[in-house]
Scaffold this active site. Structure first.
Site, PDB file in Angstrom:
ATOM      1  N   ASN A   1       0.854  -1.194   0.000  1.00  0.00           N
ATOM      2  CA  ASN A   1       0.000   0.000   0.000  1.00  0.00           C
ATOM      3  C   ASN A   1       0.888   1.242   0.000  1.00  0.00           C
ATOM      4  O   ASN A   1       2.108   1.140  -0.020  1.00  0.00           O
ATOM      5  CB  ASN A   1      -0.943  -0.034   1.217  1.00  0.00           C
TER       6      ASN A   1
ATOM      7  N   LYS B   1     -13.618   1.412  14.944  1.00  0.00           N
ATOM      8  CA  LYS B   1     -12.365   0.664  15.145  1.00  0.00           C
ATOM      9  C   LYS B   1     -11.893   0.759  16.594  1.00  0.00           C
ATOM     10  O   LYS B   1     -11.362  -0.202  17.150  1.00  0.00           O
ATOM     11  CB  LYS B   1     -11.272   1.183  14.197  1.00  0.00           C
TER      12      LYS B   1
END
Ligand code: CTP
Length: 411
Positions: free
Chosen positions: A217, A346
């Site tokens: 990424n 999260k």
């Protein structure tokens, strides 16, 4: 800034280059700022400048001969080495750099350097071609890897007639670098994270498809590096677990670097150090999926389509969040829209103490940049909203917050 030079014992090593004359100004400025300057000269340095000059400016005995032991109670080079707060070599010739890199101790200065445990700074000065010689470059690399810090020479007219890089940095600048370094070290010694073990992850993981291809990424590693530096500057013991990054991790001997390429490597590296950790900052961008099979040899082209089957990786934060006892857990949420909603989800799902949310689609925030725009949340909601600031500043504020929350002390 408090005067960080006051009362510090500095060994100033002067070696034999024309710039040795600037060491007189350096000695004078360091002494005027309250440092105790103990000069050690090489035999060649004495060809350029006299002991008497430096003795008069430093008001201290000047050393050059290992065997001229004037005090029967002590061995001079060991005594000097043991009591130094910092060693500064200015000017440093190619010769001293070579000797230091290879552990040669054939005079007072090099013997002292082998005995010293204090930090060492080197300000090179030489002809531009000597400075660019592969031997000098490789010796400087060896020293840098050992934690020795370089004060790079400036560019300009050199005594040899060439114009280029190799001119000793000006004494004022050298003094400023030393002052800043000592100030930072003093704050590290008494900082609010003193005694805390901080583990930081940085970069993007690499998930192998075959020996030459992988999934990764855009994470640059910059945010994690900034957090590691900030934690260290506030006094923490820092371990930095590094995946793929755009640049080299901080070269600070006090920051332990652990390499971890894939999500699984990172899981093993982090969980192995977890029980000992006080604060974990997961700035790394960890792959959520990896190829089910990683081919042992390069996959050859065949057919018009290729299907890769991916399987979930272990969610490191979520797994550790479940077994959390004393640890303070900080996660990152890099989102493209709806950052607040996702970040809060999260935080709960991974049992975090803080989450740093940013929208990487916004200019100046996120991957690759030196700046960020973040909001920090805890279970109660928004804690801190930071506008566009440097990643170093985000890191500093985050670590101050962690220090406050792990010690109970007010900021
Ligand atoms: N993280 C982790 N292990 C993983 C994936 C993520 O520890 N396998 C951590 C990251 O280091 C980061 C936080 O979890 O601190 C959030 O990462 P992110 O990829 O945004 O979270 P995910 O739960 O994977 O959610 P998403 O669906 O947005 O990818």
């Amino acid at each position: 800034m408090l005067n960080s030079l006051k009362g510090k014992r500095i060994i100033l090593g002067i070696t034999g280059g024309i710039a040795a004359y600037k060491a007189a100004a350096l000695t004078s400025k360091l002494t005027q700022k309250g440092a105790e300057v103990h000069v050690i000269m090489t035999a060649s340095a004495k060809q350029f400048i006299t002991e008497l000059t430096l003795q008069s400016l430093s008001k201290q005995r000047v050393y050059s001969d290992t065997f001229q032991e004037r005090d029967p109670e002590a061995i001079a080079h060991i005594d000097l080495a043991d009591t130094a707060d910092l060693v500064l070599i200015a000017p440093a010739t190619a010769n001293i750099i070579g000797k230091m890199a290879h552990g040669i101790a054939d005079d007072m200065l090099t013997s002292t350097l082998l005995a010293v445990t204090a930090p060492v700074m080197v300000a090179p000065a030489m002809n531009v071609h000597m400075y660019q010689h592969p031997a000098v470059i490789s010796n400087m690399k060896i020293l840098a890897e050992r934690g020795i810090q370089f004060i790079e020479p400036g560019e300009g007219l050199l005594a040899c007639g060439y114009v280029g890089k190799g001119r000793l940095e000006e004494p004022e600048t050298i003094v400023r670098v030393v002052e800043n370094y000592l100030a930072q070290r003093d704050s590290t010694a008494s900082g609010p994270l003193k005694g805390k073990k901080v583990m930081v992850t940085a970069g993007g993981t690499i998930e192998r498809i075959d020996p030459v291809r992988y999934i990764s990424n855009d994470s640059s590693g910059k945010m994690g590096f900034a957090v590691a530096r900030a934690a260290r500057a506030l006094g923490a013991e820092v371990t930095l677990v590094v995946a793929r990054t755009d640049e080299a991790p901080p070269q600070d001997p006090a920051i332990e670097i652990v390499r971890a390429s894939s999500a699984q490597d990172m899981y093993e590296a982090v969980s192995g150090r977890w029980s000992d950790c006080d604060i974990l900052v997961k700035a790394a961008a960890v792959a959520d999926y990896r190829p089910k099979e990683s081919a042992g040899s390069k996959i050859k082209k065949s057919g018009d389509t290729l299907t890769l089957e991916l399987v979930k990786t272990t969610d490191i934060l979520e797994t550790l969040g479940r077994s959390k006892n004393k640890q303070f857990l900080i996660g990152f949420a890099a989102e493209t829209g709806n950052a607040e909603v996702y970040a809060k989800d999260k935080l709960v799902r991974k049992n975090l103490d803080l989450i740093v949310a940013n929208d990487v689609a916004v200019e100046g925030a996120g991957f690759g940049t030196d700046t960020n725009i973040v909001s920090i949340y805890d279970a109660g909601g928004l804690v801190l909203d930071l506008p566009l600031v440097s990643k170093d500043e985000v890191a500093r504020r985050l670590m101050l917050l962690a220090a406050e929350r792990t010690s109970g002390a007010a900021l």
